[in-house]
Design a protein around this motif. Structure first.
Motif, PDB file in Angstrom:
ATOM      1  N   ASP A 269      -7.759  33.012   2.692  1.00 44.01           N
ATOM      2  CA  ASP A 269      -6.753  33.889   3.301  1.00 44.01           C
ATOM      3  C   ASP A 269      -7.217  34.348   4.678  1.00 44.01           C
ATOM      4  O   ASP A 269      -6.444  34.349   5.650  1.00 44.01           O
ATOM      5  CB  ASP A 269      -6.495  35.107   2.409  1.00 44.01           C
ATOM      6  N   GLY A 270      -8.474  34.731   4.748  1.00 47.00           N
ATOM      7  CA  GLY A 270      -9.020  35.181   6.022  1.00 47.00           C
ATOM      8  C   GLY A 270      -9.073  34.068   7.049  1.00 47.00           C
ATOM      9  O   GLY A 270      -8.834  34.285   8.245  1.00 47.00           O
ATOM     10  N   LEU A 271      -9.373  32.842   6.602  1.00 47.30           N
ATOM     11  CA  LEU A 271      -9.410  31.709   7.521  1.00 47.30           C
ATOM     12  C   LEU A 271      -8.042  31.461   8.141  1.00 47.30           C
ATOM     13  O   LEU A 271      -7.932  31.231   9.349  1.00 47.30           O
ATOM     14  CB  LEU A 271      -9.874  30.445   6.780  1.00 47.30           C
ATOM     15  N   LEU A 272      -6.989  31.530   7.337  1.00 48.08           N
ATOM     16  CA  LEU A 272      -5.640  31.314   7.855  1.00 48.08           C
ATOM     17  C   LEU A 272      -5.270  32.385   8.877  1.00 48.08           C
ATOM     18  O   LEU A 272      -4.704  32.083   9.936  1.00 48.08           O
ATOM     19  CB  LEU A 272      -4.631  31.303   6.711  1.00 48.08           C
ATOM     20  N   LYS A 273      -5.602  33.639   8.580  1.00 54.06           N
ATOM     21  CA  LYS A 273      -5.325  34.727   9.519  1.00 54.06           C
ATOM     22  C   LYS A 273      -6.074  34.515  10.829  1.00 54.06           C
ATOM     23  O   LYS A 273      -5.536  34.740  11.917  1.00 54.06           O
ATOM     24  CB  LYS A 273      -5.707  36.072   8.893  1.00 54.06           C
ATOM     25  N   LEU A 274      -7.326  34.087  10.725  1.00 55.45           N
ATOM     26  CA  LEU A 274      -8.122  33.837  11.928  1.00 55.45           C
ATOM     27  C   LEU A 274      -7.508  32.718  12.759  1.00 55.45           C
ATOM     28  O   LEU A 274      -7.381  32.843  13.988  1.00 55.45           O
ATOM     29  CB  LEU A 274      -9.557  33.467  11.536  1.00 55.45           C
ATOM     30  N   CYS A 275      -7.118  31.618  12.113  1.00 52.58           N
ATOM     31  CA  CYS A 275      -6.565  30.482  12.849  1.00 52.58           C
ATOM     32  C   CYS A 275      -5.251  30.855  13.540  1.00 52.58           C
ATOM     33  O   CYS A 275      -4.988  30.400  14.664  1.00 52.58           O
ATOM     34  CB  CYS A 275      -6.365  29.292  11.908  1.00 52.58           C
ATOM     35  N   LYS A 276      -4.442  31.691  12.901  1.00 51.92           N
ATOM     36  CA  LYS A 276      -3.204  32.145  13.540  1.00 51.92           C
ATOM     37  C   LYS A 276      -3.516  32.991  14.764  1.00 51.92           C
ATOM     38  O   LYS A 276      -2.871  32.855  15.821  1.00 51.92           O
ATOM     39  CB  LYS A 276      -2.373  32.939  12.535  1.00 51.92           C
TER      40      LYS A 276
ATOM     41  N   TRP B 192      -9.901  21.381  -3.867  1.00 55.91           N
ATOM     42  CA  TRP B 192     -10.702  22.027  -4.910  1.00 55.91           C
ATOM     43  C   TRP B 192     -10.646  23.550  -4.812  1.00 55.91           C
ATOM     44  O   TRP B 192     -10.693  24.249  -5.823  1.00 55.91           O
ATOM     45  CB  TRP B 192     -12.152  21.561  -4.817  1.00 55.91           C
ATOM     46  N   ALA B 193     -10.570  24.079  -3.591  1.00 55.52           N
ATOM     47  CA  ALA B 193     -10.561  25.531  -3.396  1.00 55.52           C
ATOM     48  C   ALA B 193      -9.381  26.196  -4.089  1.00 55.52           C
ATOM     49  O   ALA B 193      -9.464  27.357  -4.507  1.00 55.52           O
ATOM     50  CB  ALA B 193     -10.546  25.861  -1.899  1.00 55.52           C
ATOM     51  N   PHE B 194      -8.285  25.451  -4.242  1.00 55.90           N
ATOM     52  CA  PHE B 194      -7.096  25.992  -4.894  1.00 55.90           C
ATOM     53  C   PHE B 194      -6.971  25.538  -6.354  1.00 55.90           C
ATOM     54  O   PHE B 194      -5.962  25.810  -7.005  1.00 55.90           O
ATOM     55  CB  PHE B 194      -5.843  25.595  -4.109  1.00 55.90           C
ATOM     56  N   GLY B 195      -8.005  24.850  -6.842  1.00 61.35           N
ATOM     57  CA  GLY B 195      -8.009  24.425  -8.241  1.00 61.35           C
ATOM     58  C   GLY B 195      -7.475  23.038  -8.486  1.00 61.35           C
ATOM     59  O   GLY B 195      -7.406  22.588  -9.635  1.00 61.35           O
ATOM     60  N   GLY B 196      -7.061  22.325  -7.426  1.00 65.30           N
ATOM     61  CA  GLY B 196      -6.601  20.954  -7.592  1.00 65.30           C
ATOM     62  C   GLY B 196      -7.775  20.006  -7.756  1.00 65.30           C
ATOM     63  O   GLY B 196      -8.914  20.341  -7.437  1.00 65.30           O
ATOM     64  N   LYS B 197      -7.516  18.827  -8.264  1.00 61.95           N
ATOM     65  CA  LYS B 197      -8.544  17.802  -8.411  1.00 61.95           C
ATOM     66  C   LYS B 197      -7.881  16.444  -8.589  1.00 61.95           C
ATOM     67  O   LYS B 197      -6.724  16.357  -9.015  1.00 61.95           O
ATOM     68  CB  LYS B 197      -9.466  18.105  -9.586  1.00 61.95           C
ATOM     69  N   LEU B 198      -8.612  15.419  -8.254  1.00 59.87           N
ATOM     70  CA  LEU B 198      -8.083  14.067  -8.346  1.00 59.87           C
ATOM     71  C   LEU B 198      -7.877  13.655  -9.797  1.00 59.87           C
ATOM     72  O   LEU B 198      -6.820  13.153 -10.174  1.00 59.87           O
ATOM     73  CB  LEU B 198      -9.028  13.089  -7.651  1.00 59.87           C
ATOM     74  N   VAL B 199      -8.914  13.869 -10.612  1.00 58.48           N
ATOM     75  CA  VAL B 199      -8.861  13.487 -12.025  1.00 58.48           C
ATOM     76  C   VAL B 199      -9.476  14.590 -12.883  1.00 58.48           C
ATOM     77  O   VAL B 199     -10.232  15.434 -12.395  1.00 58.48           O
ATOM     78  CB  VAL B 199      -9.615  12.169 -12.281  1.00 58.48           C
ATOM     79  N   ASP B 200      -9.168  14.543 -14.183  1.00 53.40           N
ATOM     80  CA  ASP B 200      -9.786  15.498 -15.101  1.00 53.40           C
ATOM     81  C   ASP B 200     -11.075  14.898 -15.669  1.00 53.40           C
ATOM     82  O   ASP B 200     -11.516  13.814 -15.252  1.00 53.40           O
ATOM     83  CB  ASP B 200      -8.808  15.910 -16.203  1.00 53.40           C
ATOM     84  N   ALA B 201     -11.671  15.581 -16.626  1.00 50.81           N
ATOM     85  CA  ALA B 201     -12.952  15.151 -17.183  1.00 50.81           C
ATOM     86  C   ALA B 201     -12.861  13.800 -17.888  1.00 50.81           C
ATOM     87  O   ALA B 201     -13.878  13.126 -18.092  1.00 50.81           O
ATOM     88  CB  ALA B 201     -13.482  16.208 -18.147  1.00 50.81           C
TER      89      ALA B 201
ATOM     90  N   GLY C  89     -11.956  29.666  -1.891  1.00 52.07           N
ATOM     91  CA  GLY C  89     -10.533  29.687  -2.199  1.00 52.07           C
ATOM     92  C   GLY C  89     -10.229  30.481  -3.454  1.00 52.07           C
ATOM     93  O   GLY C  89     -11.104  31.171  -3.999  1.00 52.07           O
ATOM     94  N   PRO C  90      -9.005  30.382  -3.957  1.00 50.24           N
ATOM     95  CA  PRO C  90      -8.596  31.128  -5.147  1.00 50.24           C
ATOM     96  C   PRO C  90      -9.442  30.854  -6.394  1.00 50.24           C
ATOM     97  O   PRO C  90      -9.471  31.678  -7.306  1.00 50.24           O
ATOM     98  CB  PRO C  90      -7.153  30.666  -5.365  1.00 50.24           C
ATOM     99  N   VAL C  91     -10.142  29.707  -6.447  1.00 52.40           N
ATOM    100  CA  VAL C  91     -10.973  29.423  -7.624  1.00 52.40           C
ATOM    101  C   VAL C  91     -12.195  30.338  -7.691  1.00 52.40           C
ATOM    102  O   VAL C  91     -12.844  30.440  -8.725  1.00 52.40           O
ATOM    103  CB  VAL C  91     -11.431  27.952  -7.663  1.00 52.40           C
ATOM    104  N   GLY C  92     -12.541  30.989  -6.573  1.00 50.50           N
ATOM    105  CA  GLY C  92     -13.596  31.996  -6.586  1.00 50.50           C
ATOM    106  C   GLY C  92     -15.020  31.494  -6.525  1.00 50.50           C
ATOM    107  O   GLY C  92     -15.961  32.245  -6.808  1.00 50.50           O
ATOM    108  N   LYS C  93     -15.235  30.230  -6.149  1.00 50.87           N
ATOM    109  CA  LYS C  93     -16.597  29.699  -6.040  1.00 50.87           C
ATOM    110  C   LYS C  93     -16.626  28.625  -4.958  1.00 50.87           C
ATOM    111  O   LYS C  93     -15.576  28.086  -4.575  1.00 50.87           O
ATOM    112  CB  LYS C  93     -17.052  29.111  -7.378  1.00 50.87           C
ATOM    113  N   PRO C  94     -17.813  28.279  -4.443  1.00 54.72           N
ATOM    114  CA  PRO C  94     -17.902  27.244  -3.418  1.00 54.72           C
ATOM    115  C   PRO C  94     -17.360  25.915  -3.921  1.00 54.72           C
ATOM    116  O   PRO C  94     -17.603  25.523  -5.069  1.00 54.72           O
ATOM    117  CB  PRO C  94     -19.405  27.152  -3.129  1.00 54.72           C
ATOM    118  N   THR C  95     -16.623  25.224  -3.074  1.00 56.19           N
ATOM    119  CA  THR C  95     -16.081  23.906  -3.423  1.00 56.19           C
ATOM    120  C   THR C  95     -16.334  22.942  -2.272  1.00 56.19           C
ATOM    121  O   THR C  95     -15.475  22.150  -1.904  1.00 56.19           O
ATOM    122  CB  THR C  95     -14.566  23.991  -3.706  1.00 56.19           C
ATOM    123  N   GLU C  96     -17.512  23.016  -1.718  1.00 57.86           N
ATOM    124  CA  GLU C  96     -17.820  22.211  -0.539  1.00 57.86           C
ATOM    125  C   GLU C  96     -17.970  20.731  -0.886  1.00 57.86           C
ATOM    126  O   GLU C  96     -18.498  20.372  -1.932  1.00 57.86           O
ATOM    127  CB  GLU C  96     -19.107  22.705   0.121  1.00 57.86           C
ATOM    128  N   PHE C  97     -17.479  19.897  -0.007  1.00 56.63           N
ATOM    129  CA  PHE C  97     -17.697  18.462  -0.109  1.00 56.63           C
ATOM    130  C   PHE C  97     -18.479  18.041   1.122  1.00 56.63           C
ATOM    131  O   PHE C  97     -18.113  18.397   2.242  1.00 56.63           O
ATOM    132  CB  PHE C  97     -16.369  17.705  -0.178  1.00 56.63           C
TER     133      PHE C  97
END
Length: 440
Positions: A181-188, A217-226, A308-316
């Motif tokens: 959220d903060g990143l979007l505000k900063l970019c605007k 990943w930051a929003f909880g999306g993913k390519l495939v499940d387990a 993101g909303p998932v609440g943990k680092p999701t760095e690639f």
């Protein structure tokens, strides 16, 4: 990746991260680690690696190659190509059984042709025992069966947010935002000030993949499940794509065609004031012969990717592997070369010469002074701790490697961000494209 392995990965990563938060972990070399190997007589090696983004990398790498040649009498030829060119050349070599003995490749390319690679379990076992082990994220890339190593992990080109401090402050921010959220505000705010952000949306192996995977990943999306079922067309992915569209509205023009060098050039030309990148922009500014660009270095800083909303680092991160092809006539010499290059006598000066452009895969190198000599380097030290593996949350293999190489996630984000497709349409297309790989 099974749920058990995922929990183990996250638990291990969290433990390492906790240690890193108070300072680098100090690993003591294991004196009992043993290595016995002699290169073949008359051995010659050919190495294909990616082109440098910082001059210190290739300069010190060349010195280390010379040290190896002097010590063993083994002639080594090193060829360099762009990231996008290494992959097809490596694939041709794998299929034809001819070409470089050793490949320094990217991401999970090893999983495209695992049966064509030399088993390097002995090298990795020795290095891991001596230098505190490899980070857990290396396993799915190069030890997909949990037992045999099909390549030697080199490390990652750590990716952080790279920004101009003066522009961020002028936009009304005392520090870099820690969430999306903060990143979007900063970019605007940056756009309103005429100091825009921008991130690659072309088929950029490093910059495009790293931020687009992070965003999903930051929003909880993913390519495939387990179970390796394709699930990218999900409500979570749609939310990520809606965010991407809003973020894209703040970008400098042209990002849809950007490859990896473009944001570096735009940033150093003061057309861009925030992007995702390795430490190469800062390195280039510090070492520039142009006084104006050199002066810019004092205004450049780095931050880890926002949460993101998932609440943990999701760095690639852009993962670097070192592979030996089975067709080589000199497997012992090739193994000796990789072991030699990973030892502190070679690795430490290489990491320092490139000011941490590559975060090594062995935990021992967290103690390298490059991470603390300049606080602007420090965010890159934990790149492998915060990293989520490619193909998350499934198991790596041909399908995950193929999907990544085909830029499915990057293209999806680009389509939704630019408005050429709605977020739902972009996710649906990505779903169909991914299923072609995962049905094989």
């Amino acid at each position: 990746m099974s749920e058990f392995k995922r929990r183990k990965f996250l638990k291990t990563s969290a433990g390492v991260a906790a240690g890193a938060a108070v300072g680098p972990l100090i690993w003591v070399k294991d004196a009992n680690a043993q290595w016995s190997n002699t290169p073949e007589k008359g051995a010659k090696l050919r190495v294909l690696r990616w082109s440098r983004f910082v001059q210190g990398d290739i300069d010190q790498y060349t010195k280390n190659v010379q040290k190896f040649q002097d010590k063993y009498g083994v002639e080594v030829r090193v060829d360099s190509e762009g990231w996008e060119d290494v992959r097809p050349k490596a694939a041709v070599a794998a299929n034809t059984g001819a070409g470089p003995d050793i490949i320094l490749s990217t991401n999970d390319d090893a999983n495209l042709y695992p049966d064509k690679l030399v088993d390097v379990t002995d090298v990795c076992t020795y290095l891991g025992a001596k230098y505190g082990g490899f980070y857990p994220v290396c396993d799915p890339y190069l030890r997909p069966d949990g037992k045999k190593w099909i390549g030697v992990p080199l490390g990652v080109a750590g990716v952080c947010m790279v920004y101009r401090e003066s522009a961020v402050k002028a936009a009304g921010f005392d520090s870099f935002p820690k969430d999306t959220d903060g990143l979007l505000k900063l970019c605007k705010a940056l756009k309103e000030k005429g100091t825009p952000a921008g991130m690659a949306l072309g088929n950029a192996t490093g910059d495009g993949n790293t931020w687009c995977q992070w965003l999903m990943w930051a929003f909880g999306g993913k390519l495939v499940d387990a179970n390796n079922k394709v699930v990218i067309d999900s409500p979570e992915t749609i939310k990520a794509l809606e965010y991407a569209k809003e973020l894209y509205g703040t970008f400098v023009p042209g990002t849809l065609s950007w490859l990896d060098p473009n944001n570096n050039k735009a940033f150093l030309d003061s057309q861009l004031f925030l992007t995702n990148n390795g430490i190469s922009i800062y390195y280039a500014a510090k070492n520039s012969q142009d006084p104006k660009v050199k002066e810019m270095a004092a205004d450049i800083n780095h931050a880890n990717m926002p949460i993101g909303p998932v609440g943990k680092p999701t760095e690639f991160q852009l993962f670097f592997n070192q592979l030996i092809f089975r067709y080589t006539k000199y497997p012992k010499a090739a193994k000796e070369f990789l072991r030699f290059m990973m030892e502190p006598e070679q690795m430490d000066p290489w990491v320092q010469a490139a000011i941490g452009y590559v975060t090594p895969a062995l935990r021992y190198y967290e103690k390298n002074p490059i991470w603390t000599v300049d606080p602007k380097h420090t965010p890159y030290r934990n790149s492998m701790v915060n990293m989520v593996p490619s193909g998350y949350a499934g198991k790596m293999g041909y399908a995950s490697a193929g999907a990544l190489a085909d830029f499915i996630v990057v293209n999806m984000v680009a389509e939704a961000a630019s408005g050429s497709k709605s977020p739902k349409e972009a996710a649906e297309r990505a779903q169909k494209r991914a299923e072609r790989y995962y049905k094989l």
